[in-house]
Scaffold this motif. Structure first.
Motif, short mmCIF file in Angstrom:
data_model
loop_
_atom_site.label_atom_id
_atom_site.label_comp_id
_atom_site.label_asym_id
_atom_site.label_seq_id
_atom_site.Cartn_x
_atom_site.Cartn_y
_atom_site.Cartn_z
N ILE A 73 39.21 34.28 34.16
CA ILE A 73 38.32 34.29 33.00
C ILE A 73 38.07 35.71 32.48
O ILE A 73 38.27 35.98 31.30
N PRO A 74 37.66 36.68 33.32
CA PRO A 74 37.50 38.03 32.76
C PRO A 74 38.83 38.66 32.35
O PRO A 74 38.85 39.52 31.47
N CYS A 75 39.93 38.21 32.94
CA CYS A 75 41.25 38.71 32.51
C CYS A 75 41.51 38.33 31.05
O CYS A 75 42.13 39.09 30.30
N THR A 76 41.03 37.15 30.63
CA THR A 76 41.22 36.73 29.24
C THR A 76 40.42 37.63 28.30
O THR A 76 40.86 37.90 27.18
N ILE A 77 39.27 38.08 28.75
CA ILE A 77 38.45 38.98 27.94
C ILE A 77 39.14 40.34 27.80
O ILE A 77 39.24 40.90 26.71
N VAL A 78 39.65 40.85 28.91
CA VAL A 78 40.37 42.12 28.91
C VAL A 78 41.57 42.03 27.97
O VAL A 78 41.80 42.92 27.13
N CYS A 88 35.17 46.91 29.12
CA CYS A 88 34.59 47.58 30.29
C CYS A 88 33.83 46.61 31.19
O CYS A 88 34.00 46.63 32.42
N ILE A 89 33.01 45.77 30.58
CA ILE A 89 32.25 44.81 31.39
C ILE A 89 33.19 43.80 32.06
O ILE A 89 33.04 43.48 33.24
N ALA A 90 34.18 43.33 31.31
CA ALA A 90 35.12 42.35 31.86
C ALA A 90 36.00 42.97 32.94
O ALA A 90 36.32 42.32 33.94
N LEU A 91 36.40 44.22 32.76
CA LEU A 91 37.21 44.89 33.77
C LEU A 91 36.43 45.00 35.08
O LEU A 91 36.99 44.81 36.17
N ASN A 92 35.14 45.27 34.99
CA ASN A 92 34.30 45.29 36.18
C ASN A 92 34.28 43.91 36.85
O ASN A 92 34.33 43.81 38.08
N MET A 93 34.22 42.85 36.04
CA MET A 93 34.26 41.48 36.59
C MET A 93 35.59 41.21 37.28
O MET A 93 35.63 40.56 38.32
N VAL A 94 36.69 41.70 36.69
CA VAL A 94 38.02 41.52 37.29
C VAL A 94 38.04 42.16 38.67
O VAL A 94 38.51 41.56 39.65
N VAL A 95 37.52 43.37 38.77
CA VAL A 95 37.49 44.08 40.05
C VAL A 95 36.63 43.33 41.06
O VAL A 95 37.02 43.15 42.22
N GLU A 96 35.45 42.87 40.62
CA GLU A 96 34.55 42.14 41.52
C GLU A 96 35.15 40.82 42.00
O GLU A 96 34.88 40.39 43.11
#
Length: 192
Positions: free
Chosen positions: A76-81, A180-188
């Motif tokens: 899901i956050p990958c789609t945002i990125v 930036c926010i989504a990339l943080n979610m990807v890492v988490e």
């Protein structure tokens, strides 16, 4: 009617609450490249997302498609990125150059729909009409997305048309925030 109202509210809250930050960020990234004058295109775009979301949500609730929750929460956050990166690569913002967005909205909606499926499946009682409940949920989701998009479009009108900020800066700014926010979610949520 009580079930319809319950699932409509659940769909609305699925996009409007801070717990739905990933959905809000996706809608932000998706609509960042549009202006208020493009509202019809954005409504079609949001509806394409809802169609994709509805399809996999229904297939997952009926147990036709099952995907590991960890993968879904990671994707899901990958789609945002990916959507934010697509925005950075745009040379112009003509309707013809943005046609790919409809495909992205539909395809990424498929991924997002899987994210809520287990939760809603457990909420539905055996004697409820799953079809009617899913329709109500998705209708609430669509209403919530329209409200978020209208807020973004009105803000874009204020910033781009009234304050005269360059459109590309506006798009890049919103996309950078979402990225930036989504990339943080990807890492988490990293699963490898």
């Amino acid at each position: 009617m009580q079930d319809f109202t319950f699932y409509l509210k659940l769909g609305w809250e699925h996009i409007i609450s801070w717990d739905a930050l990933d959905h809000i960020l996706f809608v932000l990234a998706l609509s960042a490249i549009y202006l208020l004058s493009n509202w019809k295109q954005v409504l079609v775009l949001v509806t394409a997302f809802t169609i994709g979301h509805s399809l996999t949500l229904a297939l997952s609730v009926y147990k036709i498609v099952t995907v590991n929750d960890n993968w879904v929460e990671f994707l899901i956050p990958c789609t945002i990125v990916a959507t934010a990166v697509f925005n950075f690569l745009q040379k112009d913002f003509t309707p013809k150059s943005l046609r790919l967005n409809y495909f992205l909205a539909l395809f990424f909606g498929l991924i997002h729909g899987l994210g809520f499926a287990n939760y809603i499946r457990y909420m539905m009682a055996k004697d409820q009409s799953m079809g009617w409940s899913l329709f109500a949920f998705n209708f609430g989701l669509e209403l919530g997305q329209v409200v978020v998009v209208l807020c973004i479009l009105m803000l874009s009108f204020l910033v781009v048309n009234t304050l005269k900020l360059r459109r590309s800066w506006w798009v890049w700014g919103l996309s950078a925030i979402a990225f930036c926010i989504a990339l943080n979610m990807v890492v988490e949520r990293w699963i490898f």
